[in-house]
Design an enzyme around this catalytic site. Structure first.
Site, PDB file in Angstrom:
ATOM      1  NE  ARG A  68      13.361  -0.376  -2.974  1.00  0.00           N
ATOM      2  CZ  ARG A  68      13.590   0.145  -1.775  1.00  0.00           C
ATOM      3  NH1 ARG A  68      14.694   0.847  -1.541  1.00  0.00           N
ATOM      4  NH2 ARG A  68      12.726  -0.007  -0.796  1.00  0.00           N
ATOM      5  CG  ASN A 110      26.143  -5.036   3.513  1.00  0.00           C
ATOM      6  OD1 ASN A 110      26.241  -3.867   3.911  1.00  0.00           O
ATOM      7  ND2 ASN A 110      25.244  -5.870   4.009  1.00  0.00           N
ATOM      8  CG  HIS A 112      24.083  -8.271   8.467  1.00  0.00           C
ATOM      9  ND1 HIS A 112      23.060  -7.334   8.476  1.00  0.00           N
ATOM     10  CD2 HIS A 112      23.631  -9.322   9.203  1.00  0.00           C
ATOM     11  CE1 HIS A 112      22.048  -7.814   9.181  1.00  0.00           C
ATOM     12  NE2 HIS A 112      22.364  -9.010   9.633  1.00  0.00           N
TER      13      HIS A 112
HETATM   14  C1  GAR Z   1      26.956  -1.430  11.451  1.00  0.00           C
HETATM   15  O1  GAR Z   1      26.791  -2.171  12.630  1.00  0.00           O
HETATM   16  C2  GAR Z   1      26.655  -2.280  10.238  1.00  0.00           C
HETATM   17  O2  GAR Z   1      27.087  -3.610  10.397  1.00  0.00           O
HETATM   18  C3  GAR Z   1      25.162  -2.194  10.151  1.00  0.00           C
HETATM   19  O3  GAR Z   1      24.883  -0.852  10.422  1.00  0.00           O
HETATM   20  C4  GAR Z   1      25.869  -0.352  11.340  1.00  0.00           C
HETATM   21  C5  GAR Z   1      26.422   0.933  10.777  1.00  0.00           C
HETATM   22  O4  GAR Z   1      27.291   1.527  11.697  1.00  0.00           O
HETATM   23  N1  GAR Z   1      24.681  -2.608   8.872  1.00  0.00           N
HETATM   24  C6  GAR Z   1      23.553  -3.298   8.682  1.00  0.00           C
HETATM   25  O5  GAR Z   1      22.776  -3.572   9.570  1.00  0.00           O
HETATM   26  C7  GAR Z   1      23.280  -3.726   7.244  1.00  0.00           C
HETATM   27  N2  GAR Z   1      22.247  -4.680   7.193  1.00  0.00           N
HETATM   28  P1  GAR Z   1      28.414   2.533  11.204  1.00  0.00           P
HETATM   29  O6  GAR Z   1      27.682   3.640  10.410  1.00  0.00           O
HETATM   30  O7  GAR Z   1      28.991   3.078  12.459  1.00  0.00           O
HETATM   31  O8  GAR Z   1      29.401   1.807  10.359  1.00  0.00           O
END
Ligand code: GAR
Length: 217
Positions: A68, A110, A112
């Site tokens: 990573r 970020n 979430h």
């Molecule tokens: C979003 O709902 C975001 O909150 C989630 O992934 C999706 C991406 O959608 N993120 C997570 O779960 C992070 N832990 P997008 O590509 O349409 O923005």
């Protein structure tokens, strides 16, 4: 004050990235999206970024295997090339190394799809329904090495409806995500957010009106 140079990191469709791009089209917005970086060459969001004349980079994680830190170093090199001030993770589905997170302490956000610290990880909407949660939502936070953890900048809530499906709840939360991410980035880009004892103060106070969205019907 000059506008902060922002990189958005994505792995997929990039709807949150698109919301940030839209907000930043306003010249009075304190940040500009200058780079979209993906670990997947086929991420749908890359097309949207290119359509908006935003520079894109792909750093494929697969050749790095389990290393990573080496993958993160490759991303860091791109971020430096583009003279990035702030990083926004927007559906970026890779865990980041502690060293990389430290480089971006309080400069990497970020989003979430849950009211953290509840429902970290995946399938948040299904788990919220199964848990019988009455209120669900989304969180923008500064990134720490632990997944989906770190000082909370902004949250938006939705009521869970009696016969909600995962798809219906997810759509309502996503609409909230698209509101709170640009609003949270604005506060950070204006240097109005300070972390004290692992909590965000905004303009010096823990929960100002600018950092709350009341539950949506
Ligand atoms: C979003 O709902 C975001 O909150 C989630 O992934 C999706 C991406 O959608 N993120 C997570 O779960 C992070 N832990 P997008 O590509 O349409 O923005």
């Amino acid at each position: 004050m000059s506008r902060k140079r922002v990189a958005v990191l994505i792995s997929g469709r990039g709807s949150n990235m698109a919301a940030l791009i839209e907000a930043a089209k306003d010249n009075s917005y304190p940040a500009e999206i200058v780079l979209v970086l993906s670990n997947k060459a086929d991420a749908g969001g890359l097309v949207t970024a290119r359509d908006n004349d935003i520079a894109t980079e792909v750093v494929d994680h697969t050749p790095f295997g389990k290393d990573r830190a080496a993958f993160d170093a490759a991303m860091q090199s791109k971020l430096e090339t583009h003279r990035i001030d702030l990083v926004c993770l927007a559906g970026f589905m890779r865990l980041l190394s502690p060293g990389f997170v430290a480089l971006w302490q309080n400069r990497m956000l970020n989003i979430h799809p849950a009211l953290l610290p509840a429902f970290k990880g995946l399938d948040t909407h299904r788990r919220a329904i199964e848990a019988g949660a009455k209120i669900h939502g989304a969180t923008v936070h500064f990134v720490e090495p632990e997944m989906d953890a770190g000082p909370i900048i902004m949250q938006g809530a939705v009521a869970v409806r009696p016969n909600d499906t995962e798809a219906a709840l997810s759509a309502r939360v996503l609409a909230v995500e698209h509101r709170i991410y640009p609003a949270a980035l604005k506060l950070v880009a204006e240097d109005r957010v300070r972390v004290v004892d692992n909590r965000c103060l905004i303009d010096g106070v823990p929960v100002p009106d600018t950092a709350t969205l009341r539950p949506f019907p």
